[in-house]
Design a protein around this motif. Structure first.
Motif, PDB file in Angstrom:
ATOM      1  N   THR A  47     -45.282 -42.038 -14.460  1.00  0.00           N
ATOM      2  CA  THR A  47     -45.943 -41.216 -15.493  1.00  0.00           C
ATOM      3  C   THR A  47     -47.392 -41.684 -15.691  1.00  0.00           C
ATOM      4  O   THR A  47     -48.311 -40.863 -15.800  1.00  0.00           O
ATOM      5  CB  THR A  47     -45.158 -41.282 -16.818  1.00  0.00           C
ATOM      6  N   GLU A  74     -40.073 -36.990 -13.705  1.00  0.00           N
ATOM      7  CA  GLU A  74     -38.629 -37.078 -13.942  1.00  0.00           C
ATOM      8  C   GLU A  74     -37.852 -36.171 -12.979  1.00  0.00           C
ATOM      9  O   GLU A  74     -36.696 -36.455 -12.662  1.00  0.00           O
ATOM     10  CB  GLU A  74     -38.323 -36.685 -15.392  1.00  0.00           C
ATOM     11  N   ARG A 150     -44.361 -40.002 -25.035  1.00  0.00           N
ATOM     12  CA  ARG A 150     -44.056 -41.162 -24.192  1.00  0.00           C
ATOM     13  C   ARG A 150     -42.754 -41.830 -24.639  1.00  0.00           C
ATOM     14  O   ARG A 150     -42.512 -41.983 -25.829  1.00  0.00           O
ATOM     15  CB  ARG A 150     -45.199 -42.188 -24.227  1.00  0.00           C
TER      16      ARG A 150
END
Ligand code: ADP
Ligand code: ASP
Ligand code: MG
Length: 407
Positions: A47, A74, A150
């Protein structure tokens, strides 16, 4: 046959070998008869790498495009885990957040889950498959991809567990549970066998990033037990639940710290009605989340207004306040981004004098200056210089004897 939701975080799926190890754990759980939904985070720091890529391309990337980009992290890990599971003879398929029925509001980068539509999940599980869901993401009614903020894969897992009426939600990470402080900062920190929702929520909200605060909130709301444990070992982990003896209060349970803190002071403002509203209304309209707010006692009707925001919101907040500053009659606008919060948390703090004094004394003995203080019923937070945070967490951990066993 129990229905279990398991979540594996970034470090737990950081490379091919780790993914295969997770696949073996999942296949093992299925072999003992559990029906499984598995939620994964992006691999390792994928990420962060995606955020960095976007920064290299644009200074102002549209939030919508950021969510489209971040959601891919993801999706990658979910597909690879599903492949590894099939190779082990465990029928599995991956689903994006949208395919898994996670409907959210339209707030890009911090979307909230509105509904979980479990139809597809139930259908796939009914056909004997393990479903691997890409964490951290959902979809709006307008079919726009969103992300949950996050660390949000924890929230995906708890939301799915609640939506499916699962018996358990297991969060597997790179440490053996919830510790009395971040074990990376305090080597003597101990894993807790259990902790209540309220204390866990304060720890998570004030920086213990082992669990996303919204995951704790959801667990509390649905009275769902959450297990936090390591994906690298068989250690028992920490159970987060609502039980606990009625009048037995834990003194201090843990220390949390957070280095994502910036301070803004509007100095020398006239002490008259409307000043605070004039500062905070435009910030609220811009969706800036303001934390600790302190207004000094006025001297000759002049006062200072100080508050904190996340560092990423500092530049935006200063721009907004500069616009309203002329109308406020303020002397100057000051800011500092090198700060941190350190918090002691425990239900025993409630109605028991002495904890705050002890915290302040311990910090003073180390020459650590406290810039701001905030409290809740079960938490005391001091805002200090960031470069003192490791020392502060360490001395407080020792002063409140958290290295000693005694859950
Ligand atoms: P994941 O990728 O599995 O979601 P995170 O990095 O988000 O994992 O969270 C785990 C990290 O949280 C640990 O490596 C640890 O450094 C940090 N942490 C902070 N406070 C605590 C705490 N009180 N107990 C356990 N871990 C903590
Ligand atoms: N991958 C996302 C992040 O790094 C979500 C998560 O890990 O929970 O924040
Ligand atoms: Mg996390």
């Amino acid at each position: 046959m129990a229905l279990v939701v398991q979540k594996y975080g970034g470090t737990s799926v950081a490379g091919v070998e780790r993914l295969k190890a997770v696949a073996r754990r999942v296949a093992g759980a299925r072999a003992v008869g559990d029906q499984l939904v598995v939620v994964v985070s992006a691999m390792g720091d994928a990420t962060d790498s995606l955020l960095d890529l976007a920064r290299q391309v644009s200074n102002h990337p549209p939030e919508r495009e950021m969510d489209m980009l971040l959601a891919t992290g993801e999706i990658v890990s979910s597909t690879l885990l599903a492949m590894a599971l099939n190779d082990l003879g465990c029928p599995a398929l991956s689903l994006t957040g949208a395919q898994a029925g996670i409907w959210t509001d339209a707030s890009h980068r911090r979307a909230r889950i509105l509904v979980v539509d479990a139809h597809r999940l139930l259908k796939e599980m009914g056909a004997g498959r393990v479903v691997v869901v890409a964490g951290f993401q959902g979809i709006t009614r307008e079919m726009e991809v969103t992300t949950l903020g996050r660390g949000g894969s924890d929230t995906t897992a708890v939301a799915l567990a609640a939506g499916l009426g699962a018996g358990r939600c297991e969060i597997y990470t790179d440490v053996e549970g919830v510790f009395t402080a971040d074990p990376r900062l305090v080597p003597e920190a101990r894993p807790m066998a259990e902790i209540g929702y309220e204390e866990m929520l304060e720890l998570a909200t004030y920086g213990a990033k082992v669990l996303h605060p919204r995951a704790v909130e959801l667990g509390w709301l649905y009275q769902l037990q959450i297990l936090v444990a390591s994906s690298f070992s068989q250690a028992p982990g920490t159970c987060i639940h609502g039980g606990g003896a009625m009048e037995v209060r834990n003194k201090v349970r843990g220390i949390a710290h957070d280095t994502d803190v910036a301070k803004i002071t509007v100095a020398g403002v006239p002490d008259r009605p409307g000043i605070a509203a004039a500062v905070f209304e435009p910030l609220a309209r811009a969706d800036v989340s303001v934390d600790t707010i302190v207004q000094n006692a006025s001297v000759e009707n002049i006062t200072d207004l100080t508050f904190t925001v996340a560092r990423g919101d500092l530049a935006r907040s200063l721009d907004i306040i500069k616009e309203v500053l002329p109308g406020l009659g303020a002397r100057e606008l000051l800011s500092d981004s090198g700060l941190a919060k350190v918090s002691v948390v425990g239900s025993g703090i409630q109605n028991t004098p002495g904890y705050a004094a002890r915290m302040f004394r311990v910090l003073a003995q180390k020459g650590i200056n406290i810039q701001l203080i905030t409290t809740s019923e079960i938490r005391i937070t001091c805002i200090i210089d960031e470069d003192k945070v490791r020392e502060a967490v360490g001395v407080l951990h020792h002063a409140f004897e958290l290295e000693k066993a005694g859950d």
